[in-house]
Scaffold this active site. Structure first.
Site, mmCIF file in Angstrom:
data_model
loop_
_atom_site.group_PDB
_atom_site.id
_atom_site.type_symbol
_atom_site.label_atom_id
_atom_site.label_comp_id
_atom_site.label_asym_id
_atom_site.label_seq_id
_atom_site.Cartn_x
_atom_site.Cartn_y
_atom_site.Cartn_z
ATOM 1 N NE ARG A 168 -3.246 0.023 3.051
ATOM 2 C CZ ARG A 168 -3.399 0.226 4.359
ATOM 3 N NH1 ARG A 168 -3.078 -0.700 5.233
ATOM 4 N NH2 ARG A 168 -3.865 1.361 4.802
ATOM 5 C CB SER A 183 -4.163 -2.312 8.444
ATOM 6 O OG SER A 183 -2.924 -2.069 9.035
HETATM 7 N N1 URA Z 1 -1.609 2.031 11.061
HETATM 8 C C1 URA Z 1 -1.720 0.732 10.727
HETATM 9 O O1 URA Z 1 -1.347 -0.151 11.486
HETATM 10 N N2 URA Z 1 -2.249 0.423 9.536
HETATM 11 C C2 URA Z 1 -2.681 1.350 8.652
HETATM 12 O O2 URA Z 1 -3.154 0.984 7.598
HETATM 13 C C3 URA Z 1 -2.559 2.697 9.011
HETATM 14 C C4 URA Z 1 -2.019 3.015 10.226
#
Ligand code: URA
Length: 434
Positions: A168, A183
């Site tokens: 990403r 996430s």
């Molecule tokens: N923190 C995370 O752990 N994942 C994300 O996608 C954005 C911030």
């Protein structure tokens, strides 16, 4: 099932089934689905979205990609807290001892600094000999015995997120609400706690720049928690300027000790009391948040919260003398005062720029292999709403390397906006979603 068809379905804005999401995430974790296919699906999700059910299914598939921490040997409700990252955000280090002193159970896995934001593990390592590597047995024992532990992640938790996050990062798909929510929540749920308090920050220093976006993210995460039977609440909090006055590892621990000694900066103390009250509510210790706040005020006043910090440090091998006398911390020896160039109100103090200035002073890592200067950082003297005259002290930079001063000062000065107008005071918590 084929990755190709799953990508095409999301490209055409159709809903993906649980099986399709699992197939894709499992295949990607094992290397059977390629990076370019995963990139295409991420972009399709970014553009066409995921509904609540798809987001819960994505979170579940990500959890399944690795280990889930088993905390069943800890008695009582285990409560965790997660912040989406801010500058000067040392709330975990205050909340964990405060909640433990009030009878809560906190088994916390924390992370390191990311970009301009600091990390709890780095801050703890400013305490000489503090060990963030805790065996599984000790992890459970410390919580059963003392109510708290803060450690680094040892088990293989959500490997799918590691791969997806890296992808990403280079495919412009970070700031998608379902992807961020899955996430964060996959990692929190895999960490084993029963209840989760999320501190979703908005403002200049935060991931989410507006409170509307922060609210959407908070709602998505609370709904994942609900879908996966974790009692979850989210506070939407302002991080326009840094929290407290200290930025940098040892400097922040000194400020933590101040707050736990029933002193310290008002914004930080207030945020901790309000977040802590939610954690006591989630732990079924006190359902009335005003009463819960009263319990926390009491553990600050009677010294029990500070005692818990000492217990945490002793359990994890750290030198407790620096907690007993915070002047024993080694603070970097090059000290540089930054003075105001004009007069007026501090109208804005950009947290992100202050975070970068602290990084430039040596308090963070510019590349992942950099060493941290634990004694480096910034102490702010003036925050938003203060009136300054030309030549007044705005902030002090601490570093071990005199060559770092010029860039850090330039960045710090650019963080301040001085104006004739006094800024409106915003409440630090915008909303709590339960
Ligand atoms: N923190 C995370 O752990 N994942 C994300 O996608 C954005 C911030």
């Amino acid at each position: 099932m084929r990755a190709f068809d799953i990508i095409a379905k999301k490209r055409d804005s159709k809903e993906l089934s649980k099986e399709e999401i699992e197939f894709f995430i499992d295949g990607y974790t094992k290397g059977e689905v390629t990076d370019y296919q995963a990139s295409a699906l991420l972009m399709a999700i970014y553009l066409n979205g995921f509904n609540e059910e798809e987001t819960v299914n994505l979170t579940m598939a990500m959890i399944k990609s690795g280990d889930v921490v088993d905390l069943s040997e800890i008695n009582g409700i285990k409560v965790d807290k997660h912040s989406t990252g801010g500058v000067g955000d040392k709330t975990s280090l205050i909340l964990v001892p405060m909640v433990a002193a009030a009878g809560g159970k906190v088994a916390k896995l924390s992370g390191r600094g990311l970009g301009h934001t600091g990390g709890t593990l780095d801050k703890l390592e400013a305490i000489p000999n503090f060990d963030i590597n805790v065996t599984k047995e000790n992890f459970i024992d410390f919580v059963n015995k003392s109510g708290l532990v803060i450690a680094g992640q040892t088990q293989n938790i959500v490997p799918a997120d590691k791969k997806l996050y890296a992808l990403r990062d280079v495919t412009a798909t970070i700031d998608s609400i379902p992807l961020i929510a899955a996430s964060i929540m996959s990692k929190k749920i895999a960490s084993g706690s029963d209840a989760i308090l999320l501190d979703v920050k908005y403002g200049d220093g935060a991931f989410m720049k507006t409170k509307e976006d922060a609210e959407k993210l908070a709602e998505a995460m609370v709904s994942i928690g609900k879908g996966l039977n974790r009692n979850t609440s989210a506070a939407i909090t302002l991080n326009g300027e840094p929290l407290g006055y200290a930025i940098g590892n040892a400097l922040e621990i000194q400020e933590v000790i101040e707050v736990l000694s029933d002193r310290g900066p008002e914004d930080l103390r207030e945020l901790c009391l309000r977040l802590g009250a939610q954690m006591l509510k989630l732990s079924n210790i006190e359902s009335d948040v005003n009463k819960a706040r009263g319990i926390l005020e009491e553990v600050l006043k009677n010294g029990k919260a500070l005692e818990k910090l000492k217990e945490l440090v002793v359990n994890q091998g750290g030198d407790v003398s620096v907690i007993e006398n915070k002047d024993l911390f080694t603070i970097s020896e090059v000290v540089h005062e930054v003075k105001a160039k004009e007069e007026g109100y501090v109208y804005e103090l950009n947290a992100e720029k202050v975070g970068i200035a602290s990084l430039l002073a040596g308090a963070g890592r510019e590349t992942k292999d950099d060493d941290i200067d634990y004694g480096a950082g910034i102490i702010l003297s003036k925050k938003m709403g203060s009136y300054v005259n030309k030549g007044d002290l705005l902030a002090t930079i601490y570093t071990s390397d005199i060559n770092r001063i010029e860039k850090a000062e330039e960045m710090l000065l650019s963080a301040y906006t001085i104006s004739n107008e006094k800024p409106a005071k915003a409440d630090i918590i915008y909303k709590i979603i339960e």
